[in-house]
Design a protein around this motif. Structure first.
Motif, PDB file in Angstrom:
ATOM      1  N   GLU A 239       0.836  -1.192   0.000  1.00  0.00           N
ATOM      2  CA  GLU A 239       0.000   0.000   0.000  1.00  0.00           C
ATOM      3  C   GLU A 239       0.877   1.249   0.000  1.00  0.00           C
ATOM      4  OE1 GLU A 239      -3.392   0.112  -0.181  1.00  0.00           O
ATOM      5  OE2 GLU A 239      -3.208  -2.044  -0.495  1.00  0.00           O
TER       6      GLU A 239
ATOM      7  N   PRO B 172       2.170   4.989   1.010  1.00  0.00           N
ATOM      8  CA  PRO B 172       2.195   5.594   2.342  1.00  0.00           C
ATOM      9  C   PRO B 172       1.156   6.695   2.489  1.00  0.00           C
ATOM     10  CG  PRO B 172       3.912   6.539   1.002  1.00  0.00           C
ATOM     11  CD  PRO B 172       3.290   5.444   0.181  1.00  0.00           C
ATOM     12  N   THR B 173       0.791   6.956   3.738  1.00  0.00           N
ATOM     13  CA  THR B 173      -0.067   8.094   4.036  1.00  0.00           C
ATOM     14  C   THR B 173       0.827   9.285   4.379  1.00  0.00           C
ATOM     15  OG1 THR B 173      -0.170   7.628   6.396  1.00  0.00           O
ATOM     16  CG2 THR B 173      -1.849   6.568   4.992  1.00  0.00           C
ATOM     17  N   ARG B 174       0.241  10.441   4.354  1.00  0.00           N
ATOM     18  CA  ARG B 174       0.972  11.649   4.721  1.00  0.00           C
ATOM     19  C   ARG B 174       1.529  11.527   6.146  1.00  0.00           C
ATOM     20  NH1 ARG B 174       0.117  17.313   2.667  1.00  0.00           N
ATOM     21  NH2 ARG B 174       1.189  18.622   4.163  1.00  0.00           N
ATOM     22  N   SER B 175       0.704  11.017   7.059  1.00  0.00           N
ATOM     23  CA  SER B 175       1.145  10.899   8.455  1.00  0.00           C
ATOM     24  C   SER B 175       2.297   9.897   8.599  1.00  0.00           C
ATOM     25  CB  SER B 175      -0.020  10.555   9.380  1.00  0.00           C
ATOM     26  OG  SER B 175      -0.588   9.323   9.035  1.00  0.00           O
ATOM     27  N   GLN B 176       2.299   8.830   7.805  1.00  0.00           N
ATOM     28  CA  GLN B 176       3.414   7.873   7.855  1.00  0.00           C
ATOM     29  C   GLN B 176       4.723   8.538   7.434  1.00  0.00           C
ATOM     30  OE1 GLN B 176       1.531   4.873   5.299  1.00  0.00           O
ATOM     31  NE2 GLN B 176       2.052   3.339   6.854  1.00  0.00           N
TER      32      GLN B 176
ATOM     33  N   ALA C  87       5.265  11.097  -2.356  1.00  0.00           N
ATOM     34  CA  ALA C  87       4.054  10.657  -1.673  1.00  0.00           C
ATOM     35  C   ALA C  87       2.981  10.179  -2.654  1.00  0.00           C
ATOM     36  CB  ALA C  87       3.497  11.781  -0.807  1.00  0.00           C
ATOM     37  N   GLU C  88       2.862  10.892  -3.780  1.00  0.00           N
ATOM     38  CA  GLU C  88       1.870  10.544  -4.809  1.00  0.00           C
ATOM     39  C   GLU C  88       2.443  10.894  -6.171  1.00  0.00           C
ATOM     40  OE1 GLU C  88      -1.663  12.768  -4.060  1.00  0.00           O
ATOM     41  OE2 GLU C  88      -2.027  11.815  -2.131  1.00  0.00           O
TER      42      GLU C  88
END
Length: 104
Positions: A13, A15-19, A56-57
């Motif tokens: 998956e 990553p999320t911003r918080s990760q 991130a994206e």
């Protein structure tokens, strides 16, 4: 001179911003977020600090000018660029969101 280092995201998956914020803060670094549109370019430049960057994206391709090497990053990938290393970049067709920090 230290070497440029690419580390691929080890999970299925993205990553999320918080990760990503947590990874940088764990190393006592201050995250700085930015985004660019498809095909945007950064001309050759260098920094007076070690640059730590996560995609991130989307995607972005960095060229390390002295090596002539390309590093293509996708969601979660990390690129460490030592201070004084000339590099340029081209944003991929989906645009890009990155987080980076100054290290040392």
């Amino acid at each position: 001179m230290a070497a440029v280092e690419l580390t691929r995201w080890p999970h299925d998956e993205p990553p999320t911003r918080s990760q990503l914020d947590a990874v940088l803060r764990q190393d006592n670094l201050s995250p700085n977020w930015w985004s660019n549109g498809p095909g945007d370019r950064y001309g050759a430049h260098s920094h007076a600090y070690n640059k730590v960057l996560f995609c991130a994206e989307g995607g972005i391709k960095f060229r390390i000018e002295l090596e002539g090497s390309d590093y293509e990053l996708h969601a979660g990938d990390r690129l460490d660029i030592p201070r004084g290393t000339p590099h340029s970049a081209v944003v991929g067709p989906a645009g890009v969101t990155c987080v980076e920090a100054q290290a040392g």
